[in-house]
Design an enzyme around this catalytic site. Structure first.
Site, PDB file in Angstrom:
ATOM      1  N   SER A 184     -72.838 -17.238   4.609  1.00 26.49           N
ATOM      2  CA  SER A 184     -72.310 -17.340   5.965  1.00 26.49           C
ATOM      3  C   SER A 184     -71.220 -16.281   6.089  1.00 26.49           C
ATOM      4  O   SER A 184     -71.400 -15.136   5.655  1.00 26.49           O
ATOM      5  CB  SER A 184     -71.791 -18.755   6.222  1.00 26.49           C
TER       6      SER A 184
ATOM      7  N   TYR B  48     -72.957 -13.409  16.513  1.00 29.44           N
ATOM      8  CA  TYR B  48     -72.856 -13.449  15.049  1.00 29.44           C
ATOM      9  C   TYR B  48     -72.327 -14.804  14.580  1.00 29.44           C
ATOM     10  O   TYR B  48     -72.885 -15.429  13.669  1.00 29.44           O
ATOM     11  CB  TYR B  48     -71.957 -12.305  14.586  1.00 29.44           C
TER      12      TYR B  48
ATOM     13  N   LYS C 144     -74.044 -17.694  12.197  1.00 35.91           N
ATOM     14  CA  LYS C 144     -73.448 -18.080  10.909  1.00 35.91           C
ATOM     15  C   LYS C 144     -72.998 -19.542  10.893  1.00 35.91           C
ATOM     16  O   LYS C 144     -73.079 -20.203   9.859  1.00 35.91           O
ATOM     17  CB  LYS C 144     -72.279 -17.143  10.577  1.00 35.91           C
TER      18      LYS C 144
HETATM   19  N1  LIG Z   1     -69.287  -7.145   4.848  1.00 33.22           N
HETATM   20  C1  LIG Z   1     -68.619  -8.102   5.443  1.00 33.22           C
HETATM   21  O1  LIG Z   1     -67.524  -7.853   5.988  1.00 33.22           O
HETATM   22  C2  LIG Z   1     -69.140  -9.498   5.464  1.00 33.22           C
HETATM   23  C3  LIG Z   1     -70.480  -9.792   5.286  1.00 33.22           C
HETATM   24  N2  LIG Z   1     -70.932 -11.091   5.355  1.00 33.22           N
HETATM   25  C4  LIG Z   1     -72.351 -11.401   5.193  1.00 33.22           C
HETATM   26  O2  LIG Z   1     -72.773 -10.981   3.918  1.00 33.22           O
HETATM   27  C5  LIG Z   1     -74.122 -10.548   3.973  1.00 33.22           C
HETATM   28  C6  LIG Z   1     -74.239  -9.150   3.397  1.00 33.22           C
HETATM   29  O3  LIG Z   1     -73.397  -8.278   4.092  1.00 33.22           O
HETATM   30  P1  LIG Z   1     -73.150  -6.767   3.640  1.00 33.22           P
HETATM   31  O4  LIG Z   1     -73.279  -6.673   2.182  1.00 33.22           O
HETATM   32  O5  LIG Z   1     -71.940  -6.318   4.312  1.00 33.22           O
HETATM   33  O6  LIG Z   1     -74.407  -6.094   4.362  1.00 33.22           O
HETATM   34  P2  LIG Z   1     -75.087  -4.644   4.247  1.00 33.22           P
HETATM   35  O7  LIG Z   1     -75.346  -4.208   5.635  1.00 33.22           O
HETATM   36  O8  LIG Z   1     -74.325  -3.736   3.353  1.00 33.22           O
HETATM   37  O9  LIG Z   1     -76.484  -5.033   3.573  1.00 33.22           O
HETATM   38  C7  LIG Z   1     -77.363  -5.868   4.238  1.00 33.22           C
HETATM   39  C8  LIG Z   1     -78.574  -6.133   3.389  1.00 33.22           C
HETATM   40  O10 LIG Z   1     -79.477  -6.996   4.083  1.00 33.22           O
HETATM   41  C9  LIG Z   1     -80.756  -6.373   4.192  1.00 33.22           C
HETATM   42  N3  LIG Z   1     -81.400  -6.741   5.455  1.00 33.22           N
HETATM   43  C10 LIG Z   1     -80.910  -6.570   6.712  1.00 33.22           C
HETATM   44  N4  LIG Z   1     -81.796  -6.991   7.626  1.00 33.22           N
HETATM   45  C11 LIG Z   1     -82.862  -7.448   6.945  1.00 33.22           C
HETATM   46  C12 LIG Z   1     -84.120  -7.996   7.327  1.00 33.22           C
HETATM   47  N5  LIG Z   1     -84.450  -8.140   8.621  1.00 33.22           N
HETATM   48  N6  LIG Z   1     -84.994  -8.358   6.358  1.00 33.22           N
HETATM   49  C13 LIG Z   1     -84.681  -8.204   5.054  1.00 33.22           C
HETATM   50  N7  LIG Z   1     -83.521  -7.679   4.642  1.00 33.22           N
HETATM   51  C14 LIG Z   1     -82.623  -7.306   5.564  1.00 33.22           C
HETATM   52  C15 LIG Z   1     -80.427  -4.865   4.138  1.00 33.22           C
HETATM   53  O11 LIG Z   1     -81.515  -4.064   3.721  1.00 33.22           O
HETATM   54  P3  LIG Z   1     -82.507  -3.349   4.791  1.00 33.22           P
HETATM   55  O12 LIG Z   1     -81.675  -2.829   5.922  1.00 33.22           O
HETATM   56  O13 LIG Z   1     -83.206  -2.288   4.006  1.00 33.22           O
HETATM   57  O14 LIG Z   1     -83.460  -4.419   5.216  1.00 33.22           O
HETATM   58  C16 LIG Z   1     -79.335  -4.862   3.075  1.00 33.22           C
HETATM   59  O15 LIG Z   1     -79.898  -4.952   1.781  1.00 33.22           O
HETATM   60  C17 LIG Z   1     -74.548 -10.667   5.437  1.00 33.22           C
HETATM   61  O16 LIG Z   1     -75.229 -11.896   5.620  1.00 33.22           O
HETATM   62  C18 LIG Z   1     -73.234 -10.671   6.189  1.00 33.22           C
HETATM   63  O17 LIG Z   1     -73.331 -11.338   7.408  1.00 33.22           O
HETATM   64  C19 LIG Z   1     -70.065 -12.127   5.573  1.00 33.22           C
HETATM   65  C20 LIG Z   1     -68.734 -11.893   5.736  1.00 33.22           C
HETATM   66  C21 LIG Z   1     -68.171 -10.564   5.705  1.00 33.22           C
HETATM   67  C1  LIG Z   2     -56.078 -23.082   8.935  1.00 29.73           C
HETATM   68  C2  LIG Z   2     -55.709 -21.773   8.462  1.00 29.73           C
HETATM   69  C3  LIG Z   2     -56.565 -20.638   8.898  1.00 29.73           C
HETATM   70  C4  LIG Z   2     -56.396 -19.453   8.022  1.00 29.73           C
HETATM   71  C5  LIG Z   2     -56.747 -18.090   8.413  1.00 29.73           C
HETATM   72  C6  LIG Z   2     -57.853 -17.832   9.355  1.00 29.73           C
HETATM   73  C7  LIG Z   2     -58.329 -16.419   9.299  1.00 29.73           C
HETATM   74  C8  LIG Z   2     -59.619 -16.242  10.042  1.00 29.73           C
HETATM   75  C9  LIG Z   2     -60.135 -14.851   9.981  1.00 29.73           C
HETATM   76  C10 LIG Z   2     -61.588 -14.768  10.232  1.00 29.73           C
HETATM   77  C11 LIG Z   2     -62.166 -13.472   9.796  1.00 29.73           C
HETATM   78  C12 LIG Z   2     -63.615 -13.340  10.052  1.00 29.73           C
HETATM   79  C13 LIG Z   2     -64.183 -12.099   9.411  1.00 29.73           C
HETATM   80  C14 LIG Z   2     -65.655 -12.048   9.505  1.00 29.73           C
HETATM   81  C15 LIG Z   2     -66.209 -10.882   8.745  1.00 29.73           C
HETATM   82  C16 LIG Z   2     -67.636 -10.686   8.974  1.00 29.73           C
HETATM   83  O1  LIG Z   2     -68.442 -11.557   8.808  1.00 29.73           O
HETATM   84  C17 LIG Z   2     -68.004  -9.355   9.478  1.00 29.73           C
HETATM   85  N1  LIG Z   2     -67.405  -8.294   8.761  1.00 29.73           N
HETATM   86  C18 LIG Z   2     -69.457  -9.159   9.530  1.00 29.73           C
HETATM   87  O2  LIG Z   2     -69.977  -9.143   8.298  1.00 29.73           O
END
Ligand SMILES: NC(=O)C1=CN([C@@H]2O[C@H](COP(=O)(O)OP(=O)(O)OC[C@H]3O[C@@H](n4cnc5c(N)ncnc54)[C@H](OP(=O)(O)O)[C@@H]3O)[C@@H](O)[C@H]2O)C=CC1
Ligand SMILES: CCCCCCCCCCCCCCCC(=O)[C@@H](N)CO
Length: 306
Positions: free
Chosen positions: A152, A166, A170
């Site tokens: 998530s 988004y 999630k």
């Molecule tokens: N980076 C962040 O700040 C955060 C990320 N997340 C979550 O973590 C996960 C990974 O993020 P992150 O590492 O940044 O992502 P990236 O964009 O770096 O990588 C995403 C991966 O998912 C694959 N992917 C995307 N779409 C599809 C699809 N339709 N079918 C199969 N594979 C797919 C991509 O490969 P390809 O494009 O080749 O399919 C790639 O391998 C996500 O679920 C994201 O929401 C959560 C919080 C924060």
């Molecule tokens: C009770 C106390 C609360 C404490 C702090 C709350 C802070 C909330 C911040 C939320 C940040 C969300 C980032 C999402 C990143 C993400 O998923 C994208 N980069 C897409 O991948």
């Protein structure tokens, strides 16, 4: 004691770990770490060239030569089922794939909203449905617990400006995970939900090109992380069968603030949740107060400029 389900040890060594989105960012970091711990790793994503690059990198880093790659789009249930058939029975399924394009709802096309929900939510359904029958047989056979981990985001614990689509996708994963844990506990399968903050990945770099300023500011309330550190937290949580896996300090606060009716296997965490509930609600109100002031200030300033 009061906590259910009981804690579990989910070993990685010698087991089959299947990771979607394993060709980039957090997924690649998890795949590499799992292979290093002695797991047979399979990764799934769409782009074949990036899958092959990732395979080479994981093999180089872990010294293993058995990394499987599967090119499929998680939106295609048939393709997902074929990939899992090819890969063989899974012990630990990590649904990590995900896409994120932040935008105010009014400005975001319905197509883009649907695209995020289809990949992040429906893709996860396709995977779990395809993997579950063989996973159940496997936990029976090996008498070892299995795991279904779902990626998530902290934006799946609190709604954030610019993340209507988004966050919806999630938050939905949490409902899926809570219900699924009821259904698979007697098969000795543990469900985990991982909630990372902003994490340095190729995906985040892309996201920054379009991210509204207010999304940047509010998301900045939680400290950023490196993909390797998120991967370590995630795998440690999976190995101890945790249902909720926070990744940083703010994440630990969010976990207590949003504990709700989610399962808890750690007596220590259960105690902290009971004691911390009021305090974290107070902290949450302070954060919201601050965010709404920021939003109002930002809109007031930009109106004047127009
Ligand atoms: N980076 C962040 O700040 C955060 C990320 N997340 C979550 O973590 C996960 C990974 O993020 P992150 O590492 O940044 O992502 P990236 O964009 O770096 O990588 C995403 C991966 O998912 C694959 N992917 C995307 N779409 C599809 C699809 N339709 N079918 C199969 N594979 C797919 C991509 O490969 P390809 O494009 O080749 O399919 C790639 O391998 C996500 O679920 C994201 O929401 C959560 C919080 C924060
Ligand atoms: C009770 C106390 C609360 C404490 C702090 C709350 C802070 C909330 C911040 C939320 C940040 C969300 C980032 C999402 C990143 C993400 O998923 C994208 N980069 C897409 O991948």
């Amino acid at each position: 004691f009061l906590v259910r389900p009981r804690g579990a040890r989910v070993p990685l060594k010698g087991r089959h770990v299947f990771i979607t989105g394993g060709s980039s960012g957090i997924g690649l970091a998890m795949a590499t770490a799992a292979a290093r711990e002695g797991a047979r790793v399979s990764i799934l994503a769409r782009n074949t060239a990036r899958l092959e690059e990732a395979r080479a990198a994981i093999q180089r880093d872990s010294g293993r030569s058995d990394v499987g790659v599967h090119a499929a789009d998680v939106r295609d249930a048939g393709a997902v089922a074929r990939a899992l058939e090819e890969a063989g029975p899974v012990d630990v399924l990590v649904c990590n794939h995900g896409v994120f394009v932040p935008q105010e709802l009014e400005k975001q096309d319905v197509e883009e909203i649907k695209w995020m929900v289809d990949i992040n939510l429906m893709g996860t359904f396709h995977l779990i449905k395809a993997a579950l029958p063989a996973m159940k047989a496997r936990t029976r056979e090996t008498r070892l617990p299995g795991s279904i981990a779902i990626m998530s985001s902290q934006a799946g614990q609190v709604g954030i400006y610019g993340y209507t689509a988004y966050s919806a996708s999630k938050f939905a994963l949490r409902g899926l995970g809570e219900a699924l844990q009821h259904e698979v506990i007697t098969d000795n399968i543990h469900v985990s939900l991982i909630f990372p903050p902003d994490t340095e990945t190729p995906g985040l770099e892309e996201e920054h090109k379009r991210r509204p300023e207010l999304t940047n500011i509010i998301a900045g309330s939680s400290g950023g992380m490196k993909a390797n550190d998120v991967a370590k937290k995630a795998l440690d949580g999976i190995k101890s069968g945790k249902f909720i896996i926070p990744c940083n300090f703010e994440g630990a606060m969010l976990a207590v603030a949003t504990a709700g009716l989610s399962p808890q296997s750690s007596p220590v965490m259960a105690f902290l949740e009971v004691i911390g509930a009021g305090l974290m609600r107070f902290a949450a109100l302070c954060f919201q107060w601050n965010w709404f002031s920021t939003i109002e200030g930002y809109y007031a300033k930009n109106k004047k400029r127009e």
